[in-house]
Motif scaffolding. Structure first.
Motif, PDB file in Angstrom:
ATOM      1  N   UNK A 901       0.822  -1.221   0.000  1.00 25.92           N
ATOM      2  CA  UNK A 901       0.000   0.000   0.000  1.00 25.92           C
ATOM      3  C   UNK A 901       0.849   1.261   0.000  1.00 25.92           C
ATOM      4  N   UNK A 902       2.140   1.130  -0.253  1.00 22.14           N
ATOM      5  CA  UNK A 902       2.993   2.314  -0.282  1.00 22.14           C
ATOM      6  C   UNK A 902       2.580   3.262  -1.398  1.00 22.14           C
ATOM      7  N   UNK A 903       2.685   4.528  -1.110  1.00 17.78           N
ATOM      8  CA  UNK A 903       2.391   5.536  -2.123  1.00 17.78           C
ATOM      9  C   UNK A 903       3.551   5.624  -3.103  1.00 17.78           C
ATOM     10  N   UNK A 904       3.279   5.952  -4.385  1.00 18.46           N
ATOM     11  CA  UNK A 904       4.366   6.117  -5.352  1.00 18.46           C
ATOM     12  C   UNK A 904       5.387   7.143  -4.867  1.00 18.46           C
ATOM     13  N   UNK A 905       6.646   6.808  -4.987  1.00 22.30           N
ATOM     14  CA  UNK A 905       7.711   7.702  -4.561  1.00 22.30           C
ATOM     15  C   UNK A 905       8.074   7.565  -3.095  1.00 22.30           C
ATOM     16  N   UNK A 906       7.419   6.641  -2.399  1.00 23.17           N
ATOM     17  CA  UNK A 906       7.693   6.502  -0.963  1.00 23.17           C
ATOM     18  C   UNK A 906       9.122   6.076  -0.688  1.00 23.17           C
ATOM     19  N   UNK A 907       9.715   5.351  -1.627  1.00 16.90           N
ATOM     20  CA  UNK A 907      11.085   4.875  -1.420  1.00 16.90           C
ATOM     21  C   UNK A 907      12.136   5.825  -2.002  1.00 16.90           C
ATOM     22  N   UNK A 908      11.686   6.944  -2.582  1.00 15.21           N
ATOM     23  CA  UNK A 908      12.633   7.890  -3.154  1.00 15.21           C
ATOM     24  C   UNK A 908      13.029   7.512  -4.574  1.00 15.21           C
ATOM     25  N   UNK A 909      13.958   8.262  -5.144  1.00 18.01           N
ATOM     26  CA  UNK A 909      14.438   8.018  -6.496  1.00 18.01           C
ATOM     27  C   UNK A 909      15.786   7.301  -6.457  1.00 18.01           C
ATOM     28  N   UNK A 910      16.202   6.814  -7.620  1.00 18.18           N
ATOM     29  CA  UNK A 910      17.516   6.159  -7.705  1.00 18.18           C
ATOM     30  C   UNK A 910      18.620   7.141  -7.350  1.00 18.18           C
ATOM     31  N   UNK A 911      18.473   8.380  -7.813  1.00 18.29           N
ATOM     32  CA  UNK A 911      19.488   9.387  -7.521  1.00 18.29           C
ATOM     33  C   UNK A 911      19.540   9.706  -6.040  1.00 18.29           C
TER      34      UNK A 911
END
Length: 942
Positions: A901-911
């Motif tokens: 159920x994580x929101x998009x972008x919750x884990x951050x970007x690759x950069x």
């Protein structure tokens, strides 16, 4: 008298001493009438005084005799003896010396055969680069055959996965399915898919007299797939000068090659013969890519005394096997088995060990000989008939894996990996045969249950059951996808000189092709049988027969196999006609040519269809295509020329476009691809500098492209669909430069530059179909794909190189070349372009490579007309680490995947998470290029 006698004796002694110690020089330049001949031997007859020409064909020979004869020799040309006279301390310049060819060098081929469409300098109005045998022989080394072309404009060649012969080439942004490859006037692109597998043609580098790359639509009269360009390969003929060679070479990766050849020369009775044999083997640069290949070439010739008839029979083949790296790893995986800053670029996720020996389940083995009979008939002074009949029988396959264990394939990044990332094939065999094993990612021992009293392998990967379950039934097998064929063809051309200025060509091009496609079991890897349910008439077959992955030398033998998964035959019939009218007078040459062809496609399949089903054998689906081209060249002066050409090509679709997804339903969206090309150029030739510059624009409309499966969602299961693009257009335009300069008699510099703008034009639509029956997926018709201005991937759009060679002392040369690649984009991934605000194609880091070489030529024999040659090549001298191609388009500022159920972008970007390598997100699937490689060759020419 005594005084007079002393004076006479003194004078005589002075003359003797003066003669003995006199010094003079003989100079000159040796050409073949069209270009210089570097490395030609020049020897004073009856002495050991000798030299060889530099890269500009020039020579300087010191002599201690005032008169005599020099003997000039060069492999493939008639020896020439010239008298000389030189004063003490003086220099005699013999000027330009032209050697007569006794082999089918470029100029001779153009005269002999009107089938081989070789562009002529300052006459044929196309962008062209020519590489002769000496350069191929010297600089190719352990590189793949297409790589010798990467220092020509707009050419991008990579080793792809890195297996022997698995390289690919791209010209002006078009892949090799859209590049016509011709051998002695015969088209060799696969007739079903247009592909060229260079591993099947590895022996060409040994027998090529010259190779010419015509960029753009080219000058070929045939209706061939020359969208990006044409590669003309001209092999040596039987009537080469009497003599031969023997060579041996070795390099890194235990690479070893041995070769021998002999030519009888043209005998008094008009007969001639030539033979070449070679053998090569090695471990490969990439881990687990061992290979072994052979090469044979036999040519027999006969010409009548009045030269009215000339016959050439040739047969050549290169049977080989090689292990592959077919699975593409992410950058993170290369880092995992190396380090963050120094990824293990040699890592091969398909390689491992079985019973203590190196083993790779991915293996290619093939033998594709081609035989031809050329007949050139000089009917009269104004009429020539040239024809070639050819046949090719290809036998072989690519081996891979079928099935899985507990829902995991053999290439799973975790399940069957050792600590150093190798595939644990021993564990797979143990599990397949019923031994309990630990599988990474599962808890406890995993065991296999029997089905019907036997350990049964299938195409299923099995179920990844709950953690508490430890029993599965599926297994992994090694299988081969057979892709054999029988291919016969003929090209006939009548060349008629109508007037002193007009020449007319017309002819026919006929081909027939039958491709055999099926799958067989090679190794059950411990299992007891293979259970196949895909044959319609017998959906419950228990297969125990297995077949080795050995090269089939006898291509006439048709073996009977137990086939699994699929079994179909593809038939292609091709009938074409062509014509060309050429005007040539004074400084102007112009031509117009046209061709038309009908291709018929037929599919036979009694495996997925019942024999009584009409789809088990289709009618021929016949499609008309063709092209029209024209151009003109004008020589402004002896140094300058300009040219222009244009053309239109209606190109028929490939077999898998007519019958998509290995089914017998004709694609309802069939349409020819339309190509419109325009090109203009300027050439300059002088004593010190040669150069060409050209501009081009190519429009490729209605391109057919098959895409990825739709993601699993709702009622759509994973990997049950495929997608197709409609209305996909591309525009390829750019500028190219190529030049060479003789800075001094010993120093030569070459260079090239090309800049392309290769983009998709407009938007397209994508349709989705079920794989089982080619029926449309409901609700997915006409989904827009936003492609306008997206960069075409898989090739560098800006390339440049500069090279130099320097003769340090006589016949000792060092050379180096720097090749730079920029504007390189990742391959197209359909899912990236379903949104109008997509990021386009991922741009990869630019890179440059330095190659270097050392040559020494030692003259031997009584007349110094034989030689021992030493050559050392070092490619990627500075061991540059670079990404050669990417299969995915993941950007540094893309969000990391989320779960649940994580929101998009919750884990951050690759950069933001530092998951980058050289600015590229580490989850991209890439192939790195090779690091430093080297090879040494010793060759004796006699």
């Amino acid at each position: 008298m005594k005084t007079m006698k002393n004076w006479l004796l003194t004078g005589l002694l002075f003359m003797i001493v003066s003669t003995a110690f006199s010094q003079g020089k003989i100079t000159g330049m040796i050409t073949d009438g069209t270009g210089s001949l570097p490395g030609a031997n020049v020897v004073i007859k009856g002495s050991a005084t000798a030299t060889s020409t530099d890269f500009d064909g020039k020579f300087t020979l010191n002599t201690t005799t005032s008169t005599g004869e020099i003997v000039i020799s060069f492999l493939g040309y008639d020896n020439l003896t010239l008298k000389f006279s030189v004063t003490n301390g003086g220099t005699t310049n013999l000027g330009t010396i032209v050697l007569a060819s006794n082999s089918n060098e470029l100029s001779e081929i153009v005269v002999k055969s009107s089938i081989v469409d070789v562009a002529k300098d300052r006459k044929t109005p196309v962008a062209v680069s020519t590489i002769k045998a000496a350069e191929i022989q010297e600089k190719l080394g352990t590189q793949e055959f297409p790589e010798i072309l990467r220092n020509t404009p707009s050419v991008y060649a990579t080793k792809s996965g890195g297996g022997f012969g698995d390289s690919r080439i791209n010209i002006r942004g078009f892949d090799q399915k859209n590049i016509a490859v011709m051998v002695n006037g015969m088209p060799i692109n696969d007739m079903e898919g247009g592909t060229v597998y260079w591993s099947n043609w590895a022996g060409l580098s040994d027998v090529t007299t010259a190779m010419q790359v015509q960029r753009g639509l080219g000058s070929s009269k045939l209706a061939v797939a020359s969208v990006g360009g044409t590669i003309n390969i001209i092999t040596k003929s039987s009537d080469k000068k009497e003599g031969g060679s023997f060579s041996s070479g070795f390099g890194n990766g235990r690479n070893f090659k041995i070769q021998g050849s002999y030519n009888t020369g043209k005998l008094e009775n008009g007969l001639s013969a030539s033979i070449l044999l070679s053998q090569t083997m090695g471990d490969g640069y990439i881990n687990g890519t061992q290979f072994e290949g052979s090469n044979y070439y036999v040519a027999l010739g006969y010409s009548t005394k009045n030269d009215k008839h000339d016959f050439q029979f040739t047969v050549t083949g290169a049977p080989q096997w090689h292990n592959q790296r077919s699975t593409v790893s992410t950058i993170a995986t290369y880092q995992q088995y190396g380090s963050l800053s120094d990824p293990n670029t040699r890592y091969n996720p398909d390689a491992g060990y079985l019973n203590g020996e190196a083993y790779n389940i991915r293996k290619n083995y093939y033998h594709k000989p081609i035989a031809s009979i050329n007949w050139d008939y000089k009917i009269n002074e104004t009429t020539k008939l040239s024809s070639v009949l050819y046949a090719s029988m290809g036998r072989g396959a690519g081996a891979s894996a079928t099935g899985g264990i507990r829902g995991k394939s053999y290439s799973d990044v975790l399940a069957f990996r050792t600590a150093d990332g190798l595939v644990d094939y021993d564990k797979i065999v143990a599990y397949n045969s019923g031994t309990p094993v630990l599988i990474n990612g599962f808890t406890g021992l995993q065991t296999r249950a029997q089905v019907g009293g036997v350990y049964q392998n299938t195409s299923s990967t099995g179920s990844n059951a709950a953690a508490g379950a430890s029993t599965g039934t599926s297994g992994i097998s090694q299988t081969s996808s057979i892709n054999s064929h029988d291919w016969y063809g003929a090209v006939i051309n009548l060349n008629k000189k109508l007037t002193n200025t007009l020449t007319l060509d017309f002819g026919v091009d006929a081909r027939t092709y039958t491709g055999y496609h099926y799958t067989v079991v090679n190794d059950l890897l411990g299992g007891g049988e293979y259970y196949d349910t895909l044959m319609k008439s017998d959906p419950a077959r228990h297969i125990t027969s297995t077949y080795p992955t050995d090269v089939q030398w006898n291509v006439f033998q048709k073996k009977d196999y137990d086939k699994i998964a699929f079994n179909s035959t593809g038939k292609v019939q091709w009938l074409g006609a062509f014509t060309q009218l050429e005007y040539s007078k004074d400084n102007l040459t112009a031509f117009v040519q046209g061709s038309v062809s009908q291709q018929g496609y037929k599919r036979e399949d009694s495996f997925v269809y019942l024999p009584t089903d009409p789809l088990a054998s289709t009618d021929y689906e016949k499609i008309i295509g063709g092209n029209v081209k024209g151009g003109a060249n004008y020589n402004i002066s002896e140094k300058s020329n300009v040219y222009v050409n244009a053309g239109y090509y209606s190109k028929q679709p490939f077999f898998n476009s007519v019958y998509p997804n290995n089914r017998s339903t004709v694609n309802p969206n069939l349409t020819n691809e339309k190509i419109i090309g325009f090109e203009a150029g300027y050439g300059f030739r002088s004593k010190y500098f040669n150069g060409t510059v050209n501009v081009y624009n190519t429009n490729w409309n209605d391109r057919y492209l098959k895409g990825n499966p739709l993601p699993a969602a709702g009622l759509i299961a994973a990997n049950t669909t495929y997608t197709e693009y409609l209305g996909l257009d591309e525009v390829h335009s750019g500028i190219e430069f190529e030049g060479s300069s003789n800075i001094t008699e010993k120093l030569k510099v070459t260079g090239m530059f090309s800049y392309g703008i290769w983009e998709y034009k407009g938007d397209a639509t994508v349709n989705a179909y079920f794989q089982a029956d080619n029926t449309p997926v409901p609700g997915f018709t006409g989904i827009p794909v936003y492609m306008d201005k997206v960069k075409v991937g898989d090739a560098a759009q800006m390339t440049a190189s500069v090279g130099a060679s320097y003769e340090v002392v006589t016949r000792v040369t060092v050379d180096a070349n720097y090749n730079f690649n920029d504007k390189l984009y990742a391959g197209l991934t359909p899912v990236n372009f379903t949104s109008p605000d997509n990021k386009g194609a991922l741009e990869l880091p630019s890179y440059g490579l330095m190659d270097a070489g050392f040559s020494y030529k030692m003259l031997t024999g009584k007349n110094k007309d034989k030689s021992v040659n030493f050559r050392l090549n070092v490619n990627n001298l500075f061991d540059k680490v670079y990404i050669a191609e990417s299969r995915t388009n993941i950007f540094a500022d893309d969000n990391l995947p989320v779960s649940g159920t994580q929101a998009p972008g919750a884990n951050g970007t690759y950069a933001s998470k530092g998951l980058l390598y050289d600015g590229v997100a580490t989850s991209n699937q890439v192939f790195f290029g090779f690091g430093r490689t080297w090879n040494f060759t010793l060759r004796y020419d006699f």
